[in-house]
Design a protein around this motif. Structure first.
Motif, PDB file in Angstrom:
ATOM      1  N   ALA A  40       0.832  -1.208   0.000  1.00  0.00           N
ATOM      2  CA  ALA A  40       0.000   0.000   0.000  1.00  0.00           C
ATOM      3  C   ALA A  40       0.861   1.251   0.000  1.00  0.00           C
ATOM      4  N   LEU A  41       1.903   1.264   0.810  1.00  0.00           N
ATOM      5  CA  LEU A  41       2.787   2.430   0.873  1.00  0.00           C
ATOM      6  C   LEU A  41       3.443   2.679  -0.478  1.00  0.00           C
ATOM      7  N   GLN A  42       3.907   1.634  -1.140  1.00  0.00           N
ATOM      8  CA  GLN A  42       4.532   1.786  -2.452  1.00  0.00           C
ATOM      9  C   GLN A  42       3.548   2.318  -3.491  1.00  0.00           C
ATOM     10  N   LYS A  43       2.334   1.781  -3.494  1.00  0.00           N
ATOM     11  CA  LYS A  43       1.321   2.249  -4.451  1.00  0.00           C
ATOM     12  C   LYS A  43       0.954   3.708  -4.203  1.00  0.00           C
ATOM     13  N   LEU A  44       0.921   4.109  -2.941  1.00  0.00           N
ATOM     14  CA  LEU A  44       0.633   5.507  -2.613  1.00  0.00           C
ATOM     15  C   LEU A  44       1.784   6.414  -3.048  1.00  0.00           C
ATOM     16  N   ILE A  45       3.007   6.019  -2.747  1.00  0.00           N
ATOM     17  CA  ILE A  45       4.174   6.823  -3.120  1.00  0.00           C
ATOM     18  C   ILE A  45       4.241   7.016  -4.633  1.00  0.00           C
ATOM     19  N   HIS A  46       3.946   5.953  -5.380  1.00  0.00           N
ATOM     20  CA  HIS A  46       3.995   6.015  -6.848  1.00  0.00           C
ATOM     21  C   HIS A  46       2.687   6.519  -7.451  1.00  0.00           C
ATOM     22  N   GLN A  47       1.772   6.948  -6.622  1.00  0.00           N
ATOM     23  CA  GLN A  47       0.475   7.492  -7.013  1.00  0.00           C
ATOM     24  C   GLN A  47      -0.327   6.562  -7.919  1.00  0.00           C
ATOM     25  N   GLU A  48      -0.183   5.263  -7.680  1.00  0.00           N
ATOM     26  CA  GLU A  48      -1.015   4.287  -8.371  1.00  0.00           C
ATOM     27  C   GLU A  48      -2.425   4.314  -7.799  1.00  0.00           C
ATOM     28  N   ILE A  49      -2.538   4.743  -6.555  1.00  0.00           N
ATOM     29  CA  ILE A  49      -3.822   4.966  -5.911  1.00  0.00           C
ATOM     30  C   ILE A  49      -3.763   6.324  -5.224  1.00  0.00           C
ATOM     31  N   VAL A  50      -4.878   7.051  -5.275  1.00  0.00           N
ATOM     32  CA  VAL A  50      -4.932   8.393  -4.682  1.00  0.00           C
ATOM     33  C   VAL A  50      -6.255   8.529  -3.901  1.00  0.00           C
ATOM     34  N   PRO A  51      -6.266   7.988  -2.680  1.00  0.00           N
ATOM     35  CA  PRO A  51      -7.495   8.052  -1.882  1.00  0.00           C
ATOM     36  C   PRO A  51      -7.682   9.397  -1.200  1.00  0.00           C
ATOM     37  N   ASP A  52      -8.938   9.714  -0.782  1.00  0.00           N
ATOM     38  CA  ASP A  52      -9.111  10.898   0.054  1.00  0.00           C
ATOM     39  C   ASP A  52      -9.076  10.528   1.524  1.00  0.00           C
ATOM     40  N   VAL A  53      -9.100   9.229   1.843  1.00  0.00           N
ATOM     41  CA  VAL A  53      -9.000   8.782   3.234  1.00  0.00           C
ATOM     42  C   VAL A  53      -8.461   7.355   3.248  1.00  0.00           C
ATOM     43  N   ILE A  54      -7.748   7.044   4.313  1.00  0.00           N
ATOM     44  CA  ILE A  54      -7.241   5.688   4.510  1.00  0.00           C
ATOM     45  C   ILE A  54      -7.787   5.164   5.827  1.00  0.00           C
ATOM     46  N   PHE A  55      -8.426   3.988   5.776  1.00  0.00           N
ATOM     47  CA  PHE A  55      -8.820   3.266   6.976  1.00  0.00           C
ATOM     48  C   PHE A  55      -7.745   2.206   7.199  1.00  0.00           C
TER      49      PHE A  55
END
Length: 127
Positions: A40-55
């Motif tokens: 998840a951290l890698q996908k977020l860093i590489h902006q493969e996913i761009v959520p408005d909130v993380i649970f």
């Protein structure tokens, strides 16, 4: 705050399935689950996913929820994403530590589906 694009990070696929069902029952929000916090951290860093909130669950192998929270808050482009802890942990020390690490809120996983829908309805955009 009302969110439309949700990322749940939890190693328990059954918990994620129940969470998804609750989201779909009350909202038109987009939902993504990732079962591995490192991924998840890698996908977020590489902006493969761009959520408005993380649970975020706290009790996960490899990288705990608190470790994940610490890492995401170091990243300039990610540190503003609100992180809501969604965990079975209920100890005051853990809740305080999560908030000290930058958690927006802390939710103890409820025991039934209707309680989960009620809790999530405070956060999610409904159609």
């Amino acid at each position: 705050m009302i969110y439309k694009n949700i990322l749940q990070i939890d190693d328990d696929s059954d918990d994620c399935e129940l969470f998804l069902e609750a989201v779909e029952a009350i909202s038109s929000a987009k939902y993504t689950a990732i079962y591995n916090s490192v991924e998840a951290l890698q996908k977020l860093i590489h902006q493969e996913i761009v959520p408005d909130v993380i649970f975020l669950d706290l009790n996960m192998p490899i990288m705990s929820g608190l470790e994940f929270l610490t890492e995401i808050k170091k990243e300039e482009k990610l540190k503003e994403i609100p992180v809501i802890i969604f965990s079975t942990s209920q100890l005051d020390d853990i809740i305080r530590e999560a908030k000290e690490h930058g958690a927006e809120d802390f939710i103890s996983k409820p025991n039934n589906f209707n309680d989960l829908k009620k809790i999530l309805s405070r956060y999610l955009f409904s159609s």
